[in-house]
Design a protein around this motif. Structure first.
Motif, PDB file in Angstrom:
ATOM      1  N   ASP A 140       0.944  -1.170  -0.057  1.00  0.00           N
ATOM      2  CA  ASP A 140       0.364   0.210  -0.007  1.00  0.00           C
ATOM      3  C   ASP A 140       0.915   1.213   0.256  1.00  0.00           C
ATOM      4  N   LYS A 141       1.881   1.040   0.708  1.00  0.00           N
ATOM      5  CA  LYS A 141       2.972   2.435   0.276  1.00  0.00           C
ATOM      6  C   LYS A 141       3.845   2.458  -0.766  1.00  0.00           C
ATOM      7  N   VAL A 142       3.959   1.530  -0.835  1.00  0.00           N
ATOM      8  CA  VAL A 142       5.050   1.238  -2.078  1.00  0.00           C
ATOM      9  C   VAL A 142       3.149   2.490  -3.481  1.00  0.00           C
ATOM     10  N   LYS A 143       2.127   1.228  -3.724  1.00  0.00           N
ATOM     11  CA  LYS A 143       1.104   2.090  -4.187  1.00  0.00           C
ATOM     12  C   LYS A 143       1.059   3.741  -4.215  1.00  0.00           C
ATOM     13  N   GLY A 144       1.592   3.808  -2.644  1.00  0.00           N
ATOM     14  CA  GLY A 144       0.964   5.623  -2.687  1.00  0.00           C
ATOM     15  C   GLY A 144       1.816   6.209  -2.753  1.00  0.00           C
ATOM     16  N   VAL A 145       3.496   5.381  -2.920  1.00  0.00           N
ATOM     17  CA  VAL A 145       4.195   6.739  -3.503  1.00  0.00           C
ATOM     18  C   VAL A 145       4.559   6.556  -4.787  1.00  0.00           C
ATOM     19  N   PHE A 146       4.189   5.846  -5.638  1.00  0.00           N
ATOM     20  CA  PHE A 146       3.563   5.982  -7.293  1.00  0.00           C
ATOM     21  C   PHE A 146       2.932   7.530  -7.819  1.00  0.00           C
ATOM     22  N   VAL A 147       1.912   6.656  -7.159  1.00  0.00           N
ATOM     23  CA  VAL A 147       0.368   7.878  -7.425  1.00  0.00           C
ATOM     24  C   VAL A 147       0.448   9.102  -6.467  1.00  0.00           C
ATOM     25  N   SER A 148       1.820   8.856  -5.511  1.00  0.00           N
ATOM     26  CA  SER A 148       2.026  10.449  -5.237  1.00  0.00           C
ATOM     27  C   SER A 148       2.943  11.370  -6.353  1.00  0.00           C
ATOM     28  N   GLY A 149       3.536  10.478  -6.992  1.00  0.00           N
ATOM     29  CA  GLY A 149       4.403  11.281  -8.265  1.00  0.00           C
ATOM     30  C   GLY A 149       6.172  10.391  -8.030  1.00  0.00           C
ATOM     31  N   GLY A 150       6.391   9.604  -6.885  1.00  0.00           N
ATOM     32  CA  GLY A 150       7.646   9.142  -6.706  1.00  0.00           C
ATOM     33  C   GLY A 150       8.227   8.734  -7.896  1.00  0.00           C
ATOM     34  N   LEU A 151       9.547   8.541  -8.267  1.00  0.00           N
ATOM     35  CA  LEU A 151      10.191   7.927  -9.137  1.00  0.00           C
ATOM     36  C   LEU A 151       9.957   6.946  -8.573  1.00  0.00           C
ATOM     37  N   ASP A 152      10.731   5.717  -7.683  1.00  0.00           N
ATOM     38  CA  ASP A 152      10.936   4.937  -7.326  1.00  0.00           C
ATOM     39  C   ASP A 152      10.748   4.591  -6.055  1.00  0.00           C
ATOM     40  N   TYR A 153      10.894   3.178  -5.400  1.00  0.00           N
ATOM     41  CA  TYR A 153      10.953   2.869  -4.011  1.00  0.00           C
ATOM     42  C   TYR A 153      11.963   2.228  -3.964  1.00  0.00           C
ATOM     43  N   LEU A 154      12.888   2.519  -2.389  1.00  0.00           N
ATOM     44  CA  LEU A 154      13.762   1.394  -2.006  1.00  0.00           C
ATOM     45  C   LEU A 154      13.865   0.936  -0.520  1.00  0.00           C
ATOM     46  N   LEU A 155      14.242  -0.095  -0.151  1.00  0.00           N
ATOM     47  CA  LEU A 155      14.502  -0.972   1.065  1.00  0.00           C
ATOM     48  C   LEU A 155      15.454  -0.339   1.552  1.00  0.00           C
ATOM     49  N   LYS A 156      14.898  -0.415   3.253  1.00  0.00           N
ATOM     50  CA  LYS A 156      16.227  -0.489   3.939  1.00  0.00           C
ATOM     51  C   LYS A 156      16.752  -1.871   4.475  1.00  0.00           C
ATOM     52  N   PRO A 157      17.865  -1.848   4.043  1.00  0.00           N
ATOM     53  CA  PRO A 157      18.886  -0.458   4.423  1.00  0.00           C
ATOM     54  C   PRO A 157      19.205  -0.437   2.924  1.00  0.00           C
ATOM     55  N   VAL A 158      19.303   0.807   2.493  1.00  0.00           N
ATOM     56  CA  VAL A 158      20.009   1.097   1.096  1.00  0.00           C
ATOM     57  C   VAL A 158      21.386   0.528   0.409  1.00  0.00           C
ATOM     58  N   GLY A 159      21.530  -0.318  -0.552  1.00  0.00           N
ATOM     59  CA  GLY A 159      22.761  -1.067  -0.983  1.00  0.00           C
ATOM     60  C   GLY A 159      23.164   0.255  -2.069  1.00  0.00           C
ATOM     61  N   LYS A 160      24.275   0.394  -2.067  1.00  0.00           N
ATOM     62  CA  LYS A 160      24.818   1.287  -3.422  1.00  0.00           C
ATOM     63  C   LYS A 160      24.962   1.364  -4.379  1.00  0.00           C
ATOM     64  N   GLU A 161      24.680  -0.549  -4.883  1.00  0.00           N
ATOM     65  CA  GLU A 161      24.323  -1.123  -5.586  1.00  0.00           C
ATOM     66  C   GLU A 161      22.522  -0.551  -6.712  1.00  0.00           C
ATOM     67  N   GLU A 162      21.774  -1.041  -5.614  1.00  0.00           N
ATOM     68  CA  GLU A 162      20.521  -0.314  -6.061  1.00  0.00           C
ATOM     69  C   GLU A 162      20.446   1.172  -5.882  1.00  0.00           C
ATOM     70  N   LEU A 163      21.077   2.584  -5.025  1.00  0.00           N
ATOM     71  CA  LEU A 163      20.833   3.525  -4.676  1.00  0.00           C
ATOM     72  C   LEU A 163      21.774   3.775  -6.418  1.00  0.00           C
ATOM     73  N   VAL A 164      22.524   3.392  -6.224  1.00  0.00           N
ATOM     74  CA  VAL A 164      23.120   4.323  -8.527  1.00  0.00           C
ATOM     75  C   VAL A 164      22.176   3.904  -9.178  1.00  0.00           C
TER      76      VAL A 164
END
Length: 539
Positions: A90-114
């Motif tokens: 639901d929160k992931v869906k909310g991110v995209f509904v609110s105009g977010g580009l993408d969604y990352l899970l903690k802990p954020v890794g270097k590869e995913e961030l890049v």
């Protein structure tokens, strides 16, 4: 281009983890000091202007989803990326509904961030390219619109001047332009100015007009246009009193400094008139323009009363009545030094650019001298007629540019030709031949630039008259004749493109004055530019 990144998280260690995860500078990113919550993000955006925002979903005061929604509504151009410790659909869906580009899970890794930052940079670069394309298209539309506007208003000038008003497009006056003053700005180094714009006459014209409009003000009660037949002339028609017009003239000269733009004349026509009378006003501006000092300096002139204009044009320096008889005698007896002394010292002509001579003085004096020399050539050495005509054309051109050194050089070359006998002994010198060949190649490639004999002579450390003579011996035509032929051949080639206006072609091959270009073209090609193009269309 460096983009700014702002991270928001209420946990200190999460903020520091994002800060140290990648070397931001290496990715051309500026990592701003992280924010502690969503409210701080909104407070800092107006000043810091981030391009990318990384926000935690679960924050106090203003949650990440609420922040995303606010950003979408208030700052839609910011690229947003959500971060959370929970894999909640639901929160992931909310991110995209609110105009977010993408969604990352903690802990954020270097590869995913890049990976997600690369995606964000792609979005930003696409927007930037689209913006540049839109801006380029907008500017091109403005330039074309500006050119059409110039043609429209210039038609009034030529119609009134040459009696073609019935066939010309007519721009009727409105109440706004029924009682207006007129100001003309004349550039004498227009060929050099064009080099700053890669000889794009539309860009140059639009740029100068834009700067004049800024100086004139944005109240909308002004018409500013570039004379299509003489690219060096810009006219401003507006409601203004004498004091305002004078202040505008002074500001224009400050805006176009002498060392960068060469000499500029500003002519004021303070008497108000209707836009319908712009042709008559233009004639009076031109009549006043010839009274400016013949010097490489800025000047402001005012149109006087008609009776004073006539008086000003009759007062000046002119060759004495006995000049023709004396000059004929010196030429016939071969007294070269005395001939030059008579021409250049009479009325102190060799110092005609010191500010004591007007443009009209120089035009009348030089016209008298060249007239005498031309008659002598026709009577005594008719084989030099073509060279004499070329010299007279060059003198006329250099006068228009206020270029005294080139004017003198052209006159001396004509004189030297009258005593020329045989070929120069040094003409076969390999170094001289190489220099002449270099000049030949340079003219072929740079014909559209402001090329003068004196400038070439200075560049190659040679006497102008000697250089002209050696070039003629090698190629069978003078430097100026060769330059003119190349320009006319290129103009004829450009005329195959029916969409190119003749005034534009004139400028592209090195002439800012279309009427002058038309005369040269007719002399070299046997018909006018318009007739030549019409003949091409019938083939």
């Amino acid at each position: 281009m460096k983009y700014k990144v702002l991270a928001a998280d209420d946990e200190f260690w999460s903020r520091e983890n994002i800060r140290s995860l990648i070397p931001w500078e290496e990715y051309s990113l500026e990592f701003l000091e992280p924010a502690c919550d969503g409210e701080e993000v909104l407070e800092r955006i107006p000043e810091e202007k981030p391009d990318i925002i990384l926000t935690d979903i679960n924050m106090p005061f203003l949650s990440g989803l609420e922040l995303l929604q606010r950003l979408q509504n208030e700052y839609p151009n910011i690229v947003t990326i959500a971060i959370s410790g929970y894999d909640d659909f639901d929160k992931v869906k909310g991110v995209f509904v609110s105009g977010g580009l993408d969604y990352l899970l903690k802990p954020v890794g270097k590869e995913e961030l890049v990976k997600v930052l690369t995606k964000a940079l792609g979005v930003l670069e696409e927007r930037e390219n689209a913006k540049k394309h839109d801006e380029t298209s907008r500017i091109q539309e403005h330039k074309l619109s500006s050119f059409l506007e110039d043609s429209e208003y210039s038609a009034l000038l030529s119609g009134k001047l040459y009696g073609q008003s019935a066939s010309q497009t007519h721009v009727s006056s409105t109440n706004i332009f029924s009682e207006v003053a007129t100001l003309m700005v004349k550039f004498y180094n227009i060929a050099e100015i064009a080099e700053q714009f890669d000889h794009d006459n539309l860009q140059m014209s639009w740029s100068i007009k834009s700067r004049l409009r800024e100086l004139t003000g944005t109240d909308g009660n002004a018409i500013i246009f570039n004379n299509s037949n003489k690219m060096s002339e810009f006219l401003i028609v507006k409601t203004a009193d004498a004091k305002e017009l004078r202040a505008l003239a002074e500001n224009i000269l400050k805006e176009f400094p002498l060392e960068e733009y060469g000499p500029v004349s500003v002519v004021l026509h303070e008497q108000t008139s209707s836009l319908d009378d712009i042709g008559t006003v233009y004639r009076e501006l031109i009549s006043t323009l010839v009274t400016r000092p013949f010097s490489r300096s800025h000047c402001i002139l005012s149109c006087p009363e008609e009776k004073n204009t006539v008086e000003m044009q009759t007062i000046g320096k002119s060759a004495p009545a006995h000049m023709e008889t004396e000059l004929y005698h010196l030429l016939s007896t071969g007294k070269k030094s005395e001939t030059e002394k008579l021409i250049f010292r009479t009325c102190d002509f060799k110092h005609c650019d010191d500010g004591t001579w007007s443009y009209l003085d120089v035009k009348q004096y030089a016209g008298r001298i060249t007239g005498i020399l031309y008659r002598y050539v026709q009577e005594k050495c008719p084989e030099l007629t073509a060279q004499a005509e070329e010299a007279m054309d060059n003198i006329d051109y250099y006068m228009k540019c206020l270029n005294a050194p080139s004017l003198f050089a052209s006159l001396k070359i004509l004189l030297d030709s009258l005593w020329e006998s045989g070929e120069d002994k040094g003409a076969d010198s390999s170094s001289v031949v190489q220099q002449v060949e270099q000049i030949h190649r340079y003219i072929e490639q740079s014909y559209h630039e402001n090329i003068t004999l004196t400038a070439l002579a200075e560049q190659y450390h040679m006497d102008a008259s000697y250089l002209s003579r050696i070039f003629s011996q090698k190629y069978g035509e003078t430097i100026i004749a060769f330059l003119t032929r190349i320009r006319m051949e290129k103009a004829a080639e450009l005329m195959k493109d029916q969409d190119k206006k003749l005034e534009t072609i004139s400028f592209l091959v090195g002439y800012d004055d279309y009427n002058y270009f038309s005369r040269v073209f007719r002399k070299k090609m046997g018909c006018s530019p318009r007739e030549y193009r019409n003949n091409l269309a019938q083939l």
